[in-house]
Design a protein around this motif. Structure first.
Motif, mmCIF file in Angstrom:
data_model
loop_
_atom_site.group_PDB
_atom_site.id
_atom_site.type_symbol
_atom_site.label_atom_id
_atom_site.label_comp_id
_atom_site.label_asym_id
_atom_site.label_seq_id
_atom_site.Cartn_x
_atom_site.Cartn_y
_atom_site.Cartn_z
ATOM 1 N N ALA A 166 -0.511 -0.221 7.869
ATOM 2 C CA ALA A 166 -1.809 -0.519 8.153
ATOM 3 C C ALA A 166 -2.883 0.260 7.642
ATOM 4 O O ALA A 166 -2.590 1.551 7.331
ATOM 5 C CB ALA A 166 -2.085 -0.350 9.691
ATOM 6 N N GLY A 167 -4.047 -0.123 7.150
ATOM 7 C CA GLY A 167 -5.033 0.668 6.569
ATOM 8 C C GLY A 167 -5.501 1.870 7.066
ATOM 9 O O GLY A 167 -5.616 2.814 6.790
ATOM 10 N N ALA A 168 -5.461 1.793 8.569
ATOM 11 C CA ALA A 168 -5.952 2.876 9.344
ATOM 12 C C ALA A 168 -4.975 4.166 9.121
ATOM 13 O O ALA A 168 -5.236 5.179 9.550
ATOM 14 C CB ALA A 168 -6.196 2.455 10.713
ATOM 15 N N VAL A 169 -3.684 3.696 8.844
ATOM 16 C CA VAL A 169 -2.767 5.083 8.970
ATOM 17 C C VAL A 169 -2.289 5.274 7.567
ATOM 18 O O VAL A 169 -1.422 6.181 7.121
ATOM 19 C CB VAL A 169 -1.740 4.797 9.833
ATOM 20 C CG1 VAL A 169 -2.162 4.445 11.405
ATOM 21 C CG2 VAL A 169 -0.746 3.584 9.087
ATOM 22 N N LYS A 170 -2.551 4.513 6.467
ATOM 23 C CA LYS A 170 -2.156 4.529 5.315
ATOM 24 C C LYS A 170 -2.355 5.799 4.518
ATOM 25 O O LYS A 170 -3.708 6.474 4.750
ATOM 26 C CB LYS A 170 -2.764 3.686 4.373
ATOM 27 C CG LYS A 170 -1.923 3.419 2.819
ATOM 28 C CD LYS A 170 -2.368 1.997 2.204
ATOM 29 C CE LYS A 170 -1.765 0.733 3.022
ATOM 30 N NZ LYS A 170 -2.304 -0.282 2.282
ATOM 31 N N GLY A 171 -1.394 6.657 3.928
ATOM 32 C CA GLY A 171 -1.847 8.046 3.540
ATOM 33 C C GLY A 171 -1.433 9.239 4.464
ATOM 34 O O GLY A 171 -1.414 10.259 4.103
ATOM 35 N N ARG A 172 -1.516 8.745 5.791
ATOM 36 C CA ARG A 172 -1.262 9.642 6.909
ATOM 37 C C ARG A 172 0.088 9.579 7.387
ATOM 38 O O ARG A 172 0.997 10.575 7.743
ATOM 39 C CB ARG A 172 -2.323 9.697 7.722
ATOM 40 C CG ARG A 172 -3.535 9.935 7.219
ATOM 41 C CD ARG A 172 -4.589 10.085 8.520
ATOM 42 N NE ARG A 172 -4.745 8.700 9.132
ATOM 43 C CZ ARG A 172 -4.546 8.791 10.825
ATOM 44 N NH1 ARG A 172 -4.159 9.915 11.387
ATOM 45 N NH2 ARG A 172 -4.510 7.579 11.133
ATOM 46 N N PHE A 173 0.717 8.419 7.480
ATOM 47 C CA PHE A 173 1.785 8.147 8.342
ATOM 48 C C PHE A 173 2.656 7.411 7.140
ATOM 49 O O PHE A 173 2.508 6.916 6.059
ATOM 50 C CB PHE A 173 1.580 6.697 9.270
ATOM 51 C CG PHE A 173 0.838 7.311 10.631
ATOM 52 C CD1 PHE A 173 0.088 8.435 10.522
ATOM 53 C CD2 PHE A 173 0.787 6.273 11.703
ATOM 54 C CE1 PHE A 173 -0.541 8.559 11.881
ATOM 55 C CE2 PHE A 173 0.216 6.939 12.916
ATOM 56 C CZ PHE A 173 -0.722 7.922 12.832
ATOM 57 N N THR A 174 4.128 7.786 7.609
ATOM 58 C CA THR A 174 5.085 7.280 6.752
ATOM 59 C C THR A 174 6.257 6.821 7.383
ATOM 60 O O THR A 174 6.756 7.222 8.342
ATOM 61 C CB THR A 174 5.732 8.509 5.753
ATOM 62 O OG1 THR A 174 4.544 8.715 5.089
ATOM 63 C CG2 THR A 174 6.737 7.750 4.782
ATOM 64 N N ILE A 175 6.690 5.443 7.204
ATOM 65 C CA ILE A 175 8.005 4.973 7.821
ATOM 66 C C ILE A 175 9.229 5.133 6.912
ATOM 67 O O ILE A 175 8.993 4.794 5.632
ATOM 68 C CB ILE A 175 7.690 3.479 8.276
ATOM 69 C CG1 ILE A 175 8.765 3.067 9.157
ATOM 70 C CG2 ILE A 175 7.629 2.730 7.077
ATOM 71 C CD1 ILE A 175 8.461 1.349 9.697
#
Length: 126
Positions: free
Chosen positions: A60-69
């Motif tokens: 999701a845009g809110a976590v892109k660049g910070r979260f990785t699945i």
């Protein structure tokens, strides 16, 4: 299928956590696993998802660049690496599994997921 999520906790802003979700029972060659979260008083929202076939990842845009699945198919486990956490990330995080290889327009829809884990609390606070 049963999903067991763990790895939540209390972390300061800017910190990191890694969530894990282990799936037991039958697994399929075509499936999608995802992470959702729900903050108090808010609806459950999509965070990230990954297909078993091809390993395509979505955030999701809110976590892109910070979260990785990511996922380990041999262990039927999906991970969510969360970096640079913010107070707005505070929520109960749920893993979910769909029997289908979802397309982009479906991947954030909770109704597309057949199985849900019990949730793990993530609190970001100083």
């Amino acid at each position: 299928v049963q999903l067991q999520a763990c790895g939540g906790g209390l972390v300061q802003p800017g910190g990191s956590l890694r969530l894990s979700c282990a799936a037991s029972g039958r697994t399929l060659s075509r499936e999608t696993m995802g992470w959702f979260r729900q903050a108090p008083g808010k609806e459950r929202e999509y965070v990230s998802a990954i297909r078993r076939s091809g390993g395509n990842r979505f955030h999701a845009g809110a976590v892109k660049g910070r979260f990785t699945i990511s996922r380990n198919n041999a262990e039927s486990t999906v991970y969510l690496q969360m970096n640079d956490l913010k107070p707005a990330d505070t929520a109960v995080y749920y893993c979910a599994l769909s029997d289908l290889s979802l397309i982009l327009s479906e991947i954030g829809n909770t109704a597309q997921y057949n199985y849900w884990g019990q949730g793990t609390q993530v609190t970001v606070s100083s």
